[in-house]
Design a protein around this motif. Structure first.
Motif, PDB file in Angstrom:
ATOM      1  N   ILE A   1      37.118  39.953  19.661  1.00 23.98           N
ATOM      2  CA  ILE A   1      37.943  39.265  21.078  1.00 23.98           C
ATOM      3  C   ILE A   1      38.910  40.155  21.718  1.00 23.98           C
ATOM      4  CG2 ILE A   1      39.448  37.326  21.586  1.00 23.98           C
ATOM      5  CD1 ILE A   1      37.793  35.708  19.803  1.00 23.98           C
ATOM      6  N   ILE A   2      39.655  40.786  20.797  1.00 19.10           N
ATOM      7  CA  ILE A   2      40.688  41.620  21.256  1.00 19.10           C
ATOM      8  C   ILE A   2      40.217  42.852  22.129  1.00 19.10           C
ATOM      9  CG2 ILE A   2      42.663  43.312  20.616  1.00 19.10           C
ATOM     10  CD1 ILE A   2      42.907  41.347  18.434  1.00 19.10           C
ATOM     11  N   ALA A   3      38.994  43.381  21.503  1.00 22.01           N
ATOM     12  CA  ALA A   3      38.215  44.641  21.934  1.00 22.01           C
ATOM     13  C   ALA A   3      37.716  44.268  23.413  1.00 22.01           C
ATOM     14  CB  ALA A   3      37.165  45.119  20.974  1.00 22.01           C
ATOM     15  N   ALA A   4      37.068  42.937  23.384  1.00 24.01           N
ATOM     16  CA  ALA A   4      36.687  42.580  24.532  1.00 24.01           C
ATOM     17  C   ALA A   4      37.578  42.512  25.728  1.00 24.01           C
ATOM     18  CB  ALA A   4      35.592  41.194  24.404  1.00 24.01           C
ATOM     19  N   MET A   5      38.650  41.717  25.330  1.00 19.48           N
ATOM     20  CA  MET A   5      39.814  41.568  26.506  1.00 19.48           C
ATOM     21  C   MET A   5      40.073  43.056  26.848  1.00 19.48           C
ATOM     22  SD  MET A   5      41.962  38.092  25.476  1.00 19.48           S
ATOM     23  CE  MET A   5      42.346  38.677  23.850  1.00 19.48           C
ATOM     24  N   LEU A   6      40.271  44.063  25.982  1.00 24.13           N
ATOM     25  CA  LEU A   6      40.602  45.298  26.180  1.00 24.13           C
ATOM     26  C   LEU A   6      39.733  45.867  27.148  1.00 24.13           C
ATOM     27  CD1 LEU A   6      42.444  46.629  23.141  1.00 24.13           C
ATOM     28  CD2 LEU A   6      43.589  46.021  25.117  1.00 24.13           C
ATOM     29  N   LEU A   7      38.344  45.878  27.041  1.00 23.98           N
ATOM     30  CA  LEU A   7      37.595  46.834  27.889  1.00 23.98           C
ATOM     31  C   LEU A   7      37.365  45.887  29.086  1.00 23.98           C
ATOM     32  CD1 LEU A   7      34.478  47.159  25.098  1.00 23.98           C
ATOM     33  CD2 LEU A   7      35.974  48.873  26.272  1.00 23.98           C
ATOM     34  N   LEU A   8      37.418  44.611  28.995  1.00 25.21           N
ATOM     35  CA  LEU A   8      37.540  43.783  30.254  1.00 25.21           C
ATOM     36  C   LEU A   8      38.620  44.172  31.407  1.00 25.21           C
ATOM     37  CD1 LEU A   8      36.036  41.517  31.679  1.00 25.21           C
ATOM     38  CD2 LEU A   8      37.843  40.150  30.915  1.00 25.21           C
ATOM     39  N   GLY A   9      39.891  44.198  30.649  1.00 23.77           N
ATOM     40  CA  GLY A   9      41.041  44.687  31.435  1.00 23.77           C
ATOM     41  C   GLY A   9      40.856  46.154  31.851  1.00 23.77           C
ATOM     42  N   GLY A  10      40.487  46.903  30.868  1.00 22.49           N
ATOM     43  CA  GLY A  10      40.551  48.415  31.425  1.00 22.49           C
ATOM     44  C   GLY A  10      39.305  48.528  32.611  1.00 22.49           C
ATOM     45  N   ALA A  11      38.055  47.835  32.584  1.00 27.22           N
ATOM     46  CA  ALA A  11      37.188  47.609  33.588  1.00 27.22           C
ATOM     47  C   ALA A  11      37.611  47.300  35.006  1.00 27.22           C
ATOM     48  CB  ALA A  11      36.030  46.984  33.255  1.00 27.22           C
ATOM     49  N   PHE A  12      38.560  46.089  34.886  1.00 29.20           N
ATOM     50  CA  PHE A  12      39.076  45.732  36.267  1.00 29.20           C
ATOM     51  C   PHE A  12      40.154  46.572  36.748  1.00 29.20           C
ATOM     52  CE2 PHE A  12      37.471  41.375  34.999  1.00 29.20           C
ATOM     53  CZ  PHE A  12      37.278  41.063  36.459  1.00 29.20           C
ATOM     54  N   THR A  13      41.058  47.242  35.712  1.00 31.81           N
ATOM     55  CA  THR A  13      42.033  48.242  36.096  1.00 31.81           C
ATOM     56  C   THR A  13      41.296  49.388  36.925  1.00 31.81           C
ATOM     57  OG1 THR A  13      43.436  47.310  34.480  1.00 31.81           O
ATOM     58  CG2 THR A  13      44.020  49.743  35.465  1.00 31.81           C
ATOM     59  N   LEU A  14      40.291  49.915  36.268  1.00 33.50           N
ATOM     60  CA  LEU A  14      39.488  50.864  36.989  1.00 33.50           C
ATOM     61  C   LEU A  14      38.933  50.612  38.277  1.00 33.50           C
ATOM     62  CD1 LEU A  14      38.318  53.780  36.401  1.00 33.50           C
ATOM     63  CD2 LEU A  14      36.440  52.859  35.276  1.00 33.50           C
ATOM     64  N   VAL A  15      38.309  49.457  38.300  1.00 34.56           N
ATOM     65  CA  VAL A  15      37.909  49.004  39.624  1.00 34.56           C
ATOM     66  C   VAL A  15      38.952  49.063  40.524  1.00 34.56           C
ATOM     67  CG1 VAL A  15      36.648  47.012  40.613  1.00 34.56           C
ATOM     68  CG2 VAL A  15      35.818  47.836  38.773  1.00 34.56           C
ATOM     69  N   GLY A  16      40.014  48.418  40.216  1.00 33.96           N
ATOM     70  CA  GLY A  16      41.279  48.565  41.322  1.00 33.96           C
ATOM     71  C   GLY A  16      41.656  49.752  41.420  1.00 33.96           C
ATOM     72  N   ALA A  17      41.638  50.628  40.644  1.00 33.07           N
ATOM     73  CA  ALA A  17      42.190  52.028  40.964  1.00 33.07           C
ATOM     74  C   ALA A  17      41.176  52.732  41.752  1.00 33.07           C
ATOM     75  CB  ALA A  17      42.464  52.726  39.516  1.00 33.07           C
ATOM     76  N   ILE A  18      39.876  52.731  41.450  1.00 33.10           N
ATOM     77  CA  ILE A  18      38.865  53.273  42.280  1.00 33.10           C
ATOM     78  C   ILE A  18      39.060  52.537  43.855  1.00 33.10           C
ATOM     79  CG2 ILE A  18      36.441  53.407  42.691  1.00 33.10           C
ATOM     80  CD1 ILE A  18      36.034  53.639  39.924  1.00 33.10           C
ATOM     81  N   GLY A  19      39.094  51.387  43.895  1.00 35.50           N
ATOM     82  CA  GLY A  19      39.184  50.608  45.303  1.00 35.50           C
ATOM     83  C   GLY A  19      40.272  51.082  45.988  1.00 35.50           C
ATOM     84  N   LEU A  20      41.595  51.370  45.378  1.00 31.49           N
ATOM     85  CA  LEU A  20      42.805  51.937  45.973  1.00 31.49           C
ATOM     86  C   LEU A  20      42.449  53.380  46.554  1.00 31.49           C
ATOM     87  CD1 LEU A  20      46.004  51.646  46.529  1.00 31.49           C
ATOM     88  CD2 LEU A  20      46.378  52.586  44.313  1.00 31.49           C
ATOM     89  N   ALA A  21      41.786  54.207  45.790  1.00 33.98           N
ATOM     90  CA  ALA A  21      41.640  55.492  46.083  1.00 33.98           C
ATOM     91  C   ALA A  21      40.486  55.664  47.049  1.00 33.98           C
ATOM     92  CB  ALA A  21      41.128  56.273  44.809  1.00 33.98           C
ATOM     93  N   ARG A  22      39.517  54.594  47.198  1.00 34.69           N
ATOM     94  CA  ARG A  22      38.278  54.955  48.064  1.00 34.69           C
ATOM     95  C   ARG A  22      38.173  53.827  49.234  1.00 34.69           C
ATOM     96  NH1 ARG A  22      34.198  58.075  46.223  1.00 34.69           N
ATOM     97  NH2 ARG A  22      33.183  57.552  48.292  1.00 34.69           N
ATOM     98  N   LEU A  23      38.704  52.980  49.152  1.00 40.18           N
ATOM     99  CA  LEU A  23      38.688  51.813  50.217  1.00 40.18           C
ATOM    100  C   LEU A  23      39.097  52.514  51.772  1.00 40.18           C
ATOM    101  CD1 LEU A  23      39.431  48.654  48.961  1.00 40.18           C
ATOM    102  CD2 LEU A  23      37.344  49.309  49.661  1.00 40.18           C
ATOM    103  N   PRO A  24      38.644  52.140  52.781  1.00 44.14           N
ATOM    104  CA  PRO A  24      38.765  53.046  54.141  1.00 44.14           C
ATOM    105  C   PRO A  24      40.233  52.932  54.647  1.00 44.14           C
ATOM    106  CG  PRO A  24      37.592  51.197  54.477  1.00 44.14           C
ATOM    107  CD  PRO A  24      37.734  51.192  53.268  1.00 44.14           C
TER     108      PRO A  24
END
Length: 110
Positions: free
Chosen positions: A8-31
């Motif tokens: 459960i802890i590993a899944a929450m860490l992976l989920l949190g990391g994935a959402f944070t990565l998507v947010g960072a990519i969105g911040l860098a790539r959106l127009p």
């Protein structure tokens, strides 16, 4: 610690990391500025919340008690991120920041 709690802890860490990565990519790539606000305020907030929740679960299971500091950080983040994004958007509208062609559509005008 049981394997179920570790999973459960590993899944929450992976989920949190994935959402944070998507947010960072969105911040860098959106127009433009207004679409870039969605990266840190939506996905990154959920990502950090999942990471903090995994920290609370870990320290609760290890026996150090419920992490009040993590809970307070999460509450503070969830309260301040939407407010700061709203203030930034209003300031940008007041200053006349332009949007990219095709991103300013209003569904009620169509």
């Amino acid at each position: 610690m049981s394997p179920i709690v570790e999973t459960i802890i590993a899944a929450m860490l992976l989920l949190g990391g994935a959402f944070t990565l998507v947010g960072a990519i969105g911040l860098a790539r959106l127009p433009d500025f207004f679409t870039r606000l969605h990266g840190p305020t939506k996905a990154t907030t959920v990502g950090v919340g999942a990471i903090m929740l995994s920290s609370v679960v870990y320290f609760s299971v290890v026996g150090e008690g419920i992490g009040i500091a993590e809970i307070l950080i999460t509450v503070f983040l969830f309260m301040t991120a939407p407010v700061s994004a709203n203030i930034l958007a209003k300031a940008a509208m007041h200053m006349g920041v332009r949007t990219m062609e095709g991103t300013e559509g209003k569904p009620w005008d169509q």
